[in-house]
Motif scaffolding. Structure first.
Motif, PDB file in Angstrom:
ATOM      1  N   ALA A 114       0.829  -1.215   0.000  1.00 21.34           N
ATOM      2  CA  ALA A 114       0.000   0.000   0.000  1.00 21.34           C
ATOM      3  C   ALA A 114       0.857   1.256   0.000  1.00 21.34           C
ATOM      4  CB  ALA A 114      -0.923  -0.017   1.224  1.00 21.34           C
ATOM      5  N   ALA A 115       1.930   1.238   0.778  1.00 24.21           N
ATOM      6  CA  ALA A 115       2.807   2.417   0.870  1.00 24.21           C
ATOM      7  C   ALA A 115       3.484   2.690  -0.470  1.00 24.21           C
ATOM      8  CB  ALA A 115       3.849   2.200   1.960  1.00 24.21           C
ATOM      9  N   PRO A 139       2.599   8.845 -12.240  1.00 20.93           N
ATOM     10  CA  PRO A 139       1.194   8.435 -12.450  1.00 20.93           C
ATOM     11  C   PRO A 139       0.897   7.951 -13.864  1.00 20.93           C
ATOM     12  CG  PRO A 139       1.393  10.824 -12.343  1.00 20.93           C
ATOM     13  CD  PRO A 139       2.726  10.294 -11.968  1.00 20.93           C
ATOM     14  N   GLN A 180       2.427   1.806  -3.512  1.00 19.38           N
ATOM     15  CA  GLN A 180       1.437   2.252  -4.507  1.00 19.38           C
ATOM     16  C   GLN A 180       1.149   3.743  -4.361  1.00 19.38           C
ATOM     17  OE1 GLN A 180      -1.778  -0.481  -3.669  1.00 19.38           O
ATOM     18  NE2 GLN A 180      -1.300  -1.742  -5.477  1.00 19.38           N
ATOM     19  N   GLU A 181       1.079   4.190  -3.127  1.00 17.93           N
ATOM     20  CA  GLU A 181       0.818   5.613  -2.870  1.00 17.93           C
ATOM     21  C   GLU A 181       1.965   6.483  -3.362  1.00 17.93           C
ATOM     22  OE1 GLU A 181      -0.068   8.572   0.936  1.00 17.93           O
ATOM     23  OE2 GLU A 181      -0.177   6.393   1.191  1.00 17.93           O
ATOM     24  N   LYS A 182       3.191   6.094  -3.080  1.00 14.90           N
ATOM     25  CA  LYS A 182       4.367   6.838  -3.535  1.00 14.90           C
ATOM     26  C   LYS A 182       4.438   6.856  -5.061  1.00 14.90           C
ATOM     27  CE  LYS A 182       7.361   5.898   0.475  1.00 14.90           C
ATOM     28  NZ  LYS A 182       8.603   5.223   0.933  1.00 14.90           N
ATOM     29  N   TRP A 183       4.114   5.734  -5.678  1.00 10.74           N
ATOM     30  CA  TRP A 183       4.218   5.628  -7.147  1.00 10.74           C
ATOM     31  C   TRP A 183       3.217   6.559  -7.834  1.00 10.74           C
ATOM     32  CZ3 TRP A 183       7.783   3.009 -10.008  1.00 10.74           C
ATOM     33  CH2 TRP A 183       7.567   2.957 -11.399  1.00 10.74           C
ATOM     34  N   GLU A 184       2.013   6.599  -7.307  1.00 13.64           N
ATOM     35  CA  GLU A 184       0.990   7.445  -7.906  1.00 13.64           C
ATOM     36  C   GLU A 184       1.413   8.907  -7.896  1.00 13.64           C
ATOM     37  OE1 GLU A 184      -1.873   6.956  -9.492  1.00 13.64           O
ATOM     38  OE2 GLU A 184      -1.433   4.808  -9.469  1.00 13.64           O
ATOM     39  N   LYS A 185       2.125   9.321  -6.881  1.00  6.71           N
ATOM     40  CA  LYS A 185       2.598  10.705  -6.801  1.00  6.71           C
ATOM     41  C   LYS A 185       3.792  10.940  -7.722  1.00  6.71           C
ATOM     42  CE  LYS A 185       1.128  11.385  -1.997  1.00  6.71           C
ATOM     43  NZ  LYS A 185       1.580  11.635  -0.608  1.00  6.71           N
TER      44      LYS A 185
END
Length: 608
Positions: free
Chosen positions: A515-516, A526, A518-523
């Motif tokens: 989860a951590a 994207p 995926q969040e970093k990657w989206e920022k």
């Protein structure tokens, strides 16, 4: 560092244009290509006496007619190989003659026999020379294997430096040995002629001997014929001679034959006249030298040069093995690497492989390889027989001018070589039976290699009916371990190729990590799709391969190509690699055998 050590040991690389400068003059070729044959004078006569001594010393006079028989065989072999040199000026010797005139399998038997024989030449020669040294210095006896290995390494390095350089160094000991034996024979004959040697030391020629038989005489003849090993080396090594190569090779062959005949007959005659009996603690040559000179400087000079020639006899193998390997490799029976020339224009791969395999033999037999001599001899006489028979077929088929004389020479050589081969099998079967096992295995290996090369050629040939692959688009899969410059560099490379889709794959071991990340990657990125594959068993390779296979199956339905882009950072210093997991190398190793998947590595070089 490795390059500096290599330069120090082997020397500066030579240009291909300098190949002509690496050719041998007759005097140097005689030294390095005759060392095996000439060294056999040190043990050939002794082999005859070892058979005759089973009847008694009165039978030693038979060594003289047996030696004459060996000289007849030598003459037939020299004349035959002289004909082979002119008929096949590009070298190859028994292998080429047998293959072209008798067929594929006889050719492979000749080639396989000689390859193994040259390995035995190195192992047996170096071990025999080492024994001579440890006999003089008994304290070194426990280090026999180590000393032999050191000698093999030194001779290997010397040959890697080039043919002419090794010949320049090795010629001196060979000619010193020839000089020493000529002095020994000359002084010995003088002593006999001046009555300084009692005629009572030997039985007169013609003395009846109880228990003598034709079988035993043939056995002694076969054993004495071991002195002829190495005669074929010159015909294999024609490309090493200066132009005109065939003429120079033929003259060198005749010179070798004359030297071998004189030395062999001289030692046999002196051994007979002196009444020399073979002993475990002293060779026949040693006993003759002691009887002639006593244990003085000349005696030690003869013993020293004999030890040197036994060691340097290995160089015949280094001269002939690589060239025979080249012919087999050109015909695709052994790996193509044997056709590649090294920095010094020699066939380095053949030289190195020969050195390694001979060391393996020395270690396996603990440096005591003397019981390999019969196998070593029969390994030569099989090609002798086949090459002579092949020349018979050639003369009958082509009928050139003077072919009848040539036919008679080859027929005599083939018959005598065949008899010697049979005698080895009949009298020393327990020592030579292994040839009946390894020859079929070697031929099987040759044929498997040939089959592989043919299959590769058939599949790569443009004329094949294989339809071309149609690619409609490209899907790129990029395994990532984090958000770093290495990953950024790889993504930029993938984007530059205008891929239809880029999929970044992250494999976490814990759900929290998933989860951590995926969040970093989206920022951070994207516009690039991220797929996370949770791995509860902490394996990276298995889930990644499973995902790639899934994507590949779907992509193939639309004629899309799957490319796996592997990010990899390269440490500044080589030893830094051991501090990292090398996951990228494992991924690549597992993917290389995947059909329809392209693997590319994007390196990122660290600066410190």
């Amino acid at each position: 560092m490795f390059a500096s050590i290599k330069r120090l040991l082997i020397g500066r690389p030579l240009k291909s244009a300098e190949l002509g400068e690496q050719k041998l003059a007759k005097s140097k070729a005689l030294a390095i290509l005759s060392s095996d044959a000439l060294s056999s004078v040190a043990y050939g006569p002794e082999q005859i006496l070892l058979v005759l001594v089973t009847i008694g010393v009165a039978a030693f006079w038979y060594s003289v007619p047996i030696a004459i028989g060996v000289l007849v065989l030598l003459t037939a072999l020299i004349l035959s190989y002289r004909q082979i040199i002119f008929a096949y000026p590009h070298g190859g010797g028994a292998y080429v003659v047998s293959k072209q005139n008798l067929g594929l399998f006889p050719g492979l038997i000749s080639g396989g026999s000689l390859l193994v024989d040259y390995i035995l030449t190195v192992a047996v020669s170096v071990s025999a020379g080492t024994d001579a040294i440890t006999s003089a210095f008994p304290s070194l006896h426990e280090q026999t294997v180590l000393i032999a290995i050191i000698f093999v390494i030194l001779i290997t390095i010397l040959n890697l430096r080039g043919v002419t350089e090794s010949a320049s160094i090795l010629a001196y000991p060979v000619y010193l040995f020839v000089l020493a034996l000529f002095i020994l024979i000359g002084v010995g004959i003088y002593n006999v002629m001046t009555g300084q040697v009692s005629p009572e030391l030997h039985a007169p020629i013609g003395t009846p001997v109880a228990g003598i038989s034709l079988f035993l005489l043939l056995r002694a003849f076969a054993s004495g014929s071991s002195a002829l090993t190495g005669v074929e080396a010159i015909s294999n090594a024609i490309p090493n001679f200066k132009d005109p190569a065939p003429n120079n090779a033929a003259k060198t062959l005749i010179a070798m034959g004359v030297l071998l005949a004189l030395l062999f007959s001289g030692i046999v005659w002196l051994a007979y006249y002196y009444g020399i009996t073979p002993k475990v603690e002293a060779t026949v040559v040693s006993q003759i030298a002691e009887e002639t000179f006593g244990r003085n400087l000349m005696y030690y000079f003869i013993q020293g040069t004999t030890a040197l020639i036994l060691i340097l006899a290995a160089n015949t193998g280094y001269s002939a093995f690589p060239l025979l390997a080249v012919n087999l490799a050109k015909d695709k029976f052994i790996p193509r690497m044997f056709t590649a020339r090294g920095d010094r224009l020699g066939y380095s791969n053949g030289i190195i492989i020969l050195g390694v395999l001979s060391i393996v033999l020395i270690v396996a037999f603990h440096g005591q390889t003397e019981h390999l001599i019969p196998l070593y001899a029969v390994g030569v006489f099989i090609p002798f027989t086949l090459s002579q028979t092949g020349m018979i077929v050639k003369w009958i088929r082509e009928k050139p001018k003077g072919w009848v004389t040539k036919l008679i020479i080859n027929a005599a050589g083939a018959l005598i070589s065949f008899v010697v081969t049979i005698m080895f099998f009949l009298t020393k079967f327990e020592q030579v039976w292994t040839i009946l096992v390894f020859l079929p295995l070697i031929i099987y290996l040759f044929l498997r290699i040939k089959k592989h090369y043919e299959a590769v050629g058939e599949q790569l040939r443009l004329a094949t009916c294989e339809p071309p692959i149609v690619i409609e688009g490209n899907v790129m899969i990029l395994p990532v371990a984090g958000i770093t410059h290495v990953v950024e560099n790889s993504i930029n490379y993938a984007k530059s190729l205008k891929a239809d889709q880029i999929i970044a794959v992250y494999i976490p071991f814990e759900r929290e990590e998933e989860a951590a990340f995926q969040e970093k990657w989206e920022k951070w990125m994207p516009d690039v799709r991220l797929v996370t594959l949770h791995s509860p068993y902490r394996s990276i390779i298995h889930p990644l391969l499973k995902f790639i296979d899934t994507v590949q199956r779907k992509a193939s339905e639309s004629s899309y190509q799957v490319t796996v882009v592997i990010p990899q950072f390269i440490p500044k210093k080589g030893w830094h690699n051991i501090l990292h997991n090398q996951t990228s190398l494992m991924i690549r190793a597992n993917l290389l055998h995947r059909r329809d998947v392209i693997v590319t590595t994007v390196p990122y070089h660290l600066k410190k």
